[in-house]
Design an enzyme around this catalytic site. Structure first.
Site, PDB file in Angstrom:
ATOM      1  N   GLU A 161     -13.249  -5.805  31.817  1.00 55.80           N
ATOM      2  CA  GLU A 161     -12.184  -4.877  31.431  1.00 55.80           C
ATOM      3  C   GLU A 161     -12.139  -4.643  29.927  1.00 55.80           C
ATOM      4  O   GLU A 161     -11.525  -3.688  29.466  1.00 55.80           O
ATOM      5  CB  GLU A 161     -10.837  -5.408  31.933  1.00 55.80           C
ATOM      6  CG  GLU A 161     -10.790  -5.445  33.448  1.00 55.80           C
ATOM      7  CD  GLU A 161      -9.647  -6.257  34.001  1.00 55.80           C
ATOM      8  OE1 GLU A 161      -9.580  -6.383  35.242  1.00 55.80           O
ATOM      9  OE2 GLU A 161      -8.821  -6.777  33.217  1.00 55.80           O
ATOM     10  N   CYS A 173      -5.315  -4.101  34.941  1.00 54.77           N
ATOM     11  CA  CYS A 173      -5.151  -5.387  35.608  1.00 54.77           C
ATOM     12  C   CYS A 173      -3.845  -6.031  35.140  1.00 54.77           C
ATOM     13  O   CYS A 173      -2.805  -5.389  35.085  1.00 54.77           O
ATOM     14  CB  CYS A 173      -6.386  -6.247  35.338  1.00 54.77           C
ATOM     15  SG  CYS A 173      -6.561  -7.713  36.357  1.00 54.77           S
ATOM     16  N   HIS A 214      -3.053  -5.209  38.607  1.00 54.52           N
ATOM     17  CA  HIS A 214      -3.655  -6.085  39.609  1.00 54.52           C
ATOM     18  C   HIS A 214      -2.564  -6.487  40.604  1.00 54.52           C
ATOM     19  O   HIS A 214      -1.403  -6.695  40.209  1.00 54.52           O
ATOM     20  CB  HIS A 214      -4.251  -7.328  38.953  1.00 54.52           C
ATOM     21  CG  HIS A 214      -5.118  -8.109  39.876  1.00 54.52           C
ATOM     22  ND1 HIS A 214      -4.609  -9.109  40.692  1.00 54.52           N
ATOM     23  CD2 HIS A 214      -6.450  -8.033  40.130  1.00 54.52           C
ATOM     24  CE1 HIS A 214      -5.596  -9.615  41.398  1.00 54.52           C
ATOM     25  NE2 HIS A 214      -6.722  -8.987  41.088  1.00 54.52           N
TER      26      HIS A 214
END
Length: 199
Positions: free
Chosen positions: A16, A110, A133
């Site tokens: 990420e 996330c 997430h």
């Protein structure tokens, strides 16, 4: 071309961090990375034991000091421990707030979305619709934010771009390119990388 500031901490999810850094570089962005409370002054120890050396070891060492005036987007990668560092570190929370109040873009993926939520809780400002997430979905909802549909891998609400996890990092990065540079630039970047059409 736009300028991006991307943060990294110990426990950041490497995909990420690296994927937006890579894709935005291909799109011609000027990228700067900054370490947040790193245990080792030289590198971040990421979630899968990859060690990454940021451009600047601390947020305070990033020139210029008026980051929101210089950069067009602030990017917060996830990874549970790294995101927790962002979400509990006042300089990061204040930086997020400053970017938002200045009408600049903020991207979070996330668990990085929790830092966005924590910044709003500390400094006020608008809430909106985000994703994250699944492991932090409850936390985001309990803070009063609207949550995107489960099928949405990237959610754009105003100047905030959020995404779900490592598997959506490419789409997250390409969405940033499209929003700041247009669809033609996104397609120009995606083509040579042989990005799956389903993305």
């Amino acid at each position: 071309m736009p300028k991006a500031l991307i943060l990294i901490a110990d426990g950041t999810e490497e995909i990420e961090f690296v994927t937006p850094y890579d894709v935005l570089t291909r799109a011609g962005f000027e990228i700067t990375s900054a370490g947040i409370k790193l245990g080792n002054e030289r590198h971040a120890h990421c979630t899968r034991n990859v060690r990454i050396v940021p451009d600047h070891p601390t947020l305070q060492s990033v020139p210029p000091q008026s980051a929101h005036e210089f950069y067009d987007i602030l990017i917060l990668p996830g990874g549970g421990p790294g995101a927790k560092t962002f979400a509990t570190y006042d300089p990061v929370l204040d930086l997020i707030s400053t970017f938002r109040k200045a009408g600049k873009w903020v991207g979070a993926i996330c668990a990085g979305t929790t830092a966005l939520v924590a910044s709003q809780k500390k400094n006020g400002g608008d809430k909106g619709t985000v994703t994250s997430h699944p492991s932090v979905e409850k936390e985001v909802k309990e803070a009063g934010w609207d949550y995107g549909d489960q099928g949405e891998r990237v959610v754009v609400d105003g100047k905030v771009i959020t995404s779900r996890g490592p598997g959506t990092a490419m789409l997250f990065a390409l969405t940033i390119v499209e929003k700041l540079c247009g669809k033609e630039k996104r397609d120009e970047v995606a083509g040579p990388m042989i990005v799956a059409e389903a993305l």
